[in-house]
Design a protein around this motif. Structure first.
Motif, PDB file in Angstrom:
ATOM      1  N   GLN A 176       0.832  -1.205   0.000  1.00  0.00           N
ATOM      2  CA  GLN A 176       0.000   0.000   0.000  1.00  0.00           C
ATOM      3  C   GLN A 176       0.866   1.256   0.000  1.00  0.00           C
ATOM      4  OE1 GLN A 176      -1.952   1.223   3.650  1.00  0.00           O
ATOM      5  NE2 GLN A 176      -3.855   1.661   2.554  1.00  0.00           N
ATOM      6  N   SER A 177       1.916   1.244   0.797  1.00  0.00           N
ATOM      7  CA  SER A 177       2.819   2.393   0.847  1.00  0.00           C
ATOM      8  C   SER A 177       3.449   2.658  -0.513  1.00  0.00           C
ATOM      9  CB  SER A 177       3.910   2.138   1.898  1.00  0.00           C
ATOM     10  OG  SER A 177       4.854   3.186   1.914  1.00  0.00           O
ATOM     11  N   ASP A 178       3.864   1.587  -1.210  1.00  0.00           N
ATOM     12  CA  ASP A 178       4.448   1.746  -2.545  1.00  0.00           C
ATOM     13  C   ASP A 178       3.432   2.291  -3.541  1.00  0.00           C
ATOM     14  OD1 ASP A 178       6.962   0.886  -1.779  1.00  0.00           O
ATOM     15  OD2 ASP A 178       6.601  -1.200  -2.324  1.00  0.00           O
ATOM     16  N   VAL A 179       2.204   1.794  -3.453  1.00  0.00           N
ATOM     17  CA  VAL A 179       1.155   2.248  -4.372  1.00  0.00           C
ATOM     18  C   VAL A 179       0.867   3.734  -4.171  1.00  0.00           C
ATOM     19  CG1 VAL A 179      -1.313   2.064  -4.922  1.00  0.00           C
ATOM     20  CG2 VAL A 179       0.067  -0.007  -4.671  1.00  0.00           C
ATOM     21  N   LEU A 180       0.724   4.158  -2.922  1.00  0.00           N
ATOM     22  CA  LEU A 180       0.425   5.561  -2.651  1.00  0.00           C
ATOM     23  C   LEU A 180       1.600   6.465  -3.007  1.00  0.00           C
ATOM     24  CD1 LEU A 180      -1.467   5.194   0.744  1.00  0.00           C
ATOM     25  CD2 LEU A 180      -2.447   5.749  -1.492  1.00  0.00           C
ATOM     26  N   ARG A 181       2.813   5.924  -2.929  1.00  0.00           N
ATOM     27  CA  ARG A 181       4.001   6.712  -3.262  1.00  0.00           C
ATOM     28  C   ARG A 181       4.169   6.883  -4.762  1.00  0.00           C
ATOM     29  NH1 ARG A 181       9.321   5.045  -4.319  1.00  0.00           N
ATOM     30  NH2 ARG A 181       8.819   2.887  -3.757  1.00  0.00           N
ATOM     31  N   LEU A 182       3.846   5.839  -5.533  1.00  0.00           N
ATOM     32  CA  LEU A 182       4.159   5.848  -6.959  1.00  0.00           C
ATOM     33  C   LEU A 182       2.964   6.145  -7.857  1.00  0.00           C
ATOM     34  CD1 LEU A 182       6.539   2.735  -7.069  1.00  0.00           C
ATOM     35  CD2 LEU A 182       7.184   5.148  -7.177  1.00  0.00           C
TER      36      LEU A 182
END
Length: 379
Positions: free
Chosen positions: A150-156
């Motif tokens: 989730q953190s990667d998705v929201l970051r990218l």
């Protein structure tokens, strides 16, 4: 509810994604929902034996032929579930249909962006990952299998936080401890010596699985332990030439047992009998083997990185995956107390029930359907 699952192209042979789609189909059907799995058929991809040409012919199956089949199936569905974010390229056909995407990880996208120097992506791969990213950005609801994903998705991605949720994976098989009487014949048939101690590793050959690291840790373990009757059981895809060369060079051929894609009951026997699971991945989307092992009473050594240290909870022992000598010493130090982890592992594994996972997906399906209905009413 009529649920259309978009699965993976069979010739890509991504076993974990096929298992996940089957899980959804089985559990949703048991709850009374109507479920269909649709995936690109390998019409062109199976014509040639060359892997390179098969890959390019497979694109015809995926991007020329499959969209027509998908469009026909959409009229039946109440909601569509893309089971693997790599198929987000099909979102452009779903704009008027309630849909969700399960995002397991963004490693290919991150690699294409240059975030992993150890894994370079070619020009065509970068173009494809840009297509996947566009599809994700147009997706209605994204379900991530871990907080790290989730953190990667929201970051990218350019998605709102409200459209990105976390639904952890559930156990994909009813793993549980197997008795010695039942497991011994299975172990013998697999070539595992009677009453031996062995470290278990399960995984494919993706670079981030760190399988060469597993072999290096085991070699250091043998050197430090000075115990000849200790083995390493490697379960999963066939080992690479580089891995076989490492085994030969370090003279541990007689100590490493390779088991390729065994059945679930044999795996349950191995989990139940192993001294511990060694799972030193550099990165993971979730890490199924951690909870599978814990459900069978197998202690776990895994990386002190997210999501492994989230999935393992307080029932695993955490190591640094790139520090092989130190990890071997940590394993030896903890050998006398491994049995104390079993009860904690059972408790932790129960957090990841398939029923809980399915319940969360059903809620997300309804949210997607209600959002589309509200928009249609307003327009």
């Amino acid at each position: 509810m009529k649920i259309l699952l978009i699965g993976n192209y069979q010739l890509d042979a991504i076993q974990s994604m096929d298992i996940f789609a089957s899980m959804l189909e089985n559990y949703l059907t048991k709850l009374g929902h109507q479920v269909r799995i649709i995936r690109p058929n390998p019409w062109f991809g199976k014509l040639l034996s060359s892997a390179f040409l098969r890959k390019w012919l497979g694109y015809i199956d995926k991007f020329v032929l499959f969209p027509a089949e998908l469009r026909q199936a959409l009229s039946w569905a109440d909601v569509v579930h893309i089971c693997d974010q790599g198929n987000a390229v099909y979102v452009k056909y779903l704009r008027n249909v309630p849909h969700i995407i399960t995002c397991h990880d963004l490693f290919p996208i991150r690699s294409g962006l240059g975030e992993f120097p150890e894994c370079r992506t070619g020009w065509t791969g970068k173009q494809f990952q840009q297509m996947v990213m566009r599809g994700l950005n147009q997706g209605q609801k994204i379900a991530c299998v871990s907080q790290q994903t989730q953190s990667d998705v929201l970051r990218l991605c350019s998605l709102s936080q409200s459209s990105v949720s976390v639904i952890p994976m559930g156990l994909n098989y009813p793993y549980s401890p197997m008795t010695v009487i039942e497991s011994q014949p299975r172990l013998k048939a697999l070539g595992i010596p009677d009453d031996c101690q062995f470290i278990l590793h399960i995984g494919a050959n993706h670079w981030y699985k760190n399988r060469l690291g597993v072999l290096s840790i085991f070699y250091q373990l043998i050197l430090q332990l000075q115990q000849p009757e200790f083995y390493l059981v490697m379960v999963g895809k066939p080992m690479t030439d580089e891995m076989h060369q490492f085994i030969k060079t370090h003279n541990i051929t007689q100590k490493v047992i390779e088991l390729v894609e065994i059945d679930n009951e044999s795996l349950r026997a191995i989990y139940s009998s192993a001294t511990a699971l060694l799972f030193p991945s550099l990165y993971e989307g979730f890490g199924w083997p951690i909870v599978e092992a814990q459900a069978c009473g197998c202690p776990v050594f895994t990386s002190n990185r997210s999501p492994m240290n989230d999935v393992g909870g307080d029932a695993a022992i955490y190591i640094e995956p790139d520090r092989h000598k130190e990890t071997a010493a940590e394993i030896i130090h903890n050998l006398p107390i491994l049995k104390t982890l079993k009860s904690k592992g059972f408790v932790n594994s129960q957090k990841f029930s398939p029923e809980k996972m399915i319940s969360e997906y059903i809620k997300l399906y309804h949210q997607a359907m209600n959002e589309k209905y509200d928009r249609q009413v307003k327009t």
